[in-house]
Design a protein around this motif. Structure first.
Motif, mmCIF file in Angstrom:
data_model
loop_
_atom_site.group_PDB
_atom_site.id
_atom_site.type_symbol
_atom_site.label_atom_id
_atom_site.label_comp_id
_atom_site.label_asym_id
_atom_site.label_seq_id
_atom_site.Cartn_x
_atom_site.Cartn_y
_atom_site.Cartn_z
ATOM 1 N N PRO A 94 39.129 9.974 50.601
ATOM 2 C CA PRO A 94 38.582 11.292 50.935
ATOM 3 C C PRO A 94 39.290 12.404 50.161
ATOM 4 C CG PRO A 94 39.099 10.048 52.916
ATOM 5 C CD PRO A 94 39.644 9.270 51.761
ATOM 6 N N ASP A 95 38.527 13.380 49.757
ATOM 7 C CA ASP A 95 39.068 14.520 49.028
ATOM 8 C C ASP A 95 39.146 15.703 49.987
ATOM 9 O OD1 ASP A 95 39.655 16.631 47.347
ATOM 10 O OD2 ASP A 95 38.248 16.005 45.791
ATOM 11 N N PRO A 96 40.343 16.198 50.301
ATOM 12 C CA PRO A 96 40.473 17.298 51.259
ATOM 13 C C PRO A 96 39.797 18.585 50.782
ATOM 14 C CG PRO A 96 42.608 16.793 50.273
ATOM 15 C CD PRO A 96 41.631 15.754 49.789
ATOM 16 N N ARG A 97 39.561 18.701 49.483
ATOM 17 C CA ARG A 97 38.884 19.899 48.964
ATOM 18 C C ARG A 97 37.374 19.839 49.184
ATOM 19 N NH1 ARG A 97 40.614 19.434 43.067
ATOM 20 N NH2 ARG A 97 40.396 17.278 43.703
ATOM 21 N N ARG A 98 36.871 18.668 49.517
ATOM 22 C CA ARG A 98 35.425 18.487 49.739
ATOM 23 C C ARG A 98 35.200 17.742 51.053
ATOM 24 N NH1 ARG A 98 32.243 18.784 44.724
ATOM 25 N NH2 ARG A 98 33.687 19.174 43.040
ATOM 26 N N PRO A 99 35.483 18.387 52.183
ATOM 27 C CA PRO A 99 35.352 17.696 53.473
ATOM 28 C C PRO A 99 33.914 17.356 53.857
ATOM 29 C CG PRO A 99 35.812 20.010 53.812
ATOM 30 C CD PRO A 99 35.919 19.757 52.330
ATOM 31 N N LYS A 100 32.946 18.011 53.236
ATOM 32 C CA LYS A 100 31.542 17.748 53.578
ATOM 33 C C LYS A 100 30.902 16.717 52.659
ATOM 34 C CE LYS A 100 30.806 22.246 55.627
ATOM 35 N NZ LYS A 100 29.999 23.456 55.646
ATOM 36 N N CYS A 101 31.720 16.055 51.843
ATOM 37 C CA CYS A 101 31.211 15.057 50.900
ATOM 38 C C CYS A 101 31.970 13.748 51.041
ATOM 39 C CB CYS A 101 31.366 15.560 49.461
ATOM 40 S SG CYS A 101 30.374 16.989 49.073
ATOM 41 N N LYS A 102 31.293 12.672 50.709
ATOM 42 C CA LYS A 102 31.898 11.337 50.676
ATOM 43 C C LYS A 102 32.081 10.968 49.208
ATOM 44 C CE LYS A 102 31.973 6.938 52.713
ATOM 45 N NZ LYS A 102 33.389 6.709 52.557
ATOM 46 N N LYS A 103 33.235 10.444 48.861
ATOM 47 C CA LYS A 103 33.542 10.099 47.481
ATOM 48 C C LYS A 103 33.315 8.606 47.247
ATOM 49 C CE LYS A 103 37.327 10.293 44.153
ATOM 50 N NZ LYS A 103 38.738 10.591 43.973
ATOM 51 N N TYR A 104 32.692 8.282 46.111
ATOM 52 C CA TYR A 104 32.485 6.891 45.700
ATOM 53 C C TYR A 104 33.017 6.699 44.292
ATOM 54 C CZ TYR A 104 29.339 6.391 49.657
ATOM 55 O OH TYR A 104 28.821 6.343 50.921
ATOM 56 N N ASP A 105 33.661 5.568 44.067
ATOM 57 C CA ASP A 105 34.142 5.201 42.742
ATOM 58 C C ASP A 105 33.133 4.233 42.128
ATOM 59 O OD1 ASP A 105 36.463 6.666 43.299
ATOM 60 O OD2 ASP A 105 37.491 4.903 44.085
ATOM 61 N N LEU A 106 32.766 4.491 40.885
ATOM 62 C CA LEU A 106 31.786 3.664 40.182
ATOM 63 C C LEU A 106 32.443 2.983 38.993
ATOM 64 C CD1 LEU A 106 28.938 6.303 39.823
ATOM 65 C CD2 LEU A 106 29.250 4.688 41.686
#
Length: 70
Positions: free
Chosen positions: A37-49
């Motif tokens: 999780p990125d604390p700067r983007r709490p409303k987004c989910k991060k995925y690694d591709l």
């Protein structure tokens, strides 16, 4: 989907769940993992591709209404 179409989606700041589905169906993408999780983007989910050529990218997907509470 070709490489240039894929990069058009990946280069966006935040993508939709529909675009994430397109990415996961793309033959050029070999792996999609949950990112930290990125604390700067709490409303987004991060995925690694991971692409078949070895390149690694990450994308942010805007959480839906129920995802905001997780």
């Amino acid at each position: 989907m070709n490489y240039h179409e894929l990069m058009k989606i990946i280069d966006k700041e935040v993508i939709s769940t529909k675009e994430l589905r397109q990415i996961t169906d793309c033959e050029l993408v070999t792996e999609v993992l949950d990112g930290k999780p990125d604390p700067r983007r709490p409303k987004c989910k991060k995925y690694d591709l991971k692409l078949e050529n070895g390149e690694i990218y990450y994308v942010y997907v805007k959480k839906g209404l129920f995802g905001l509470f997780n």
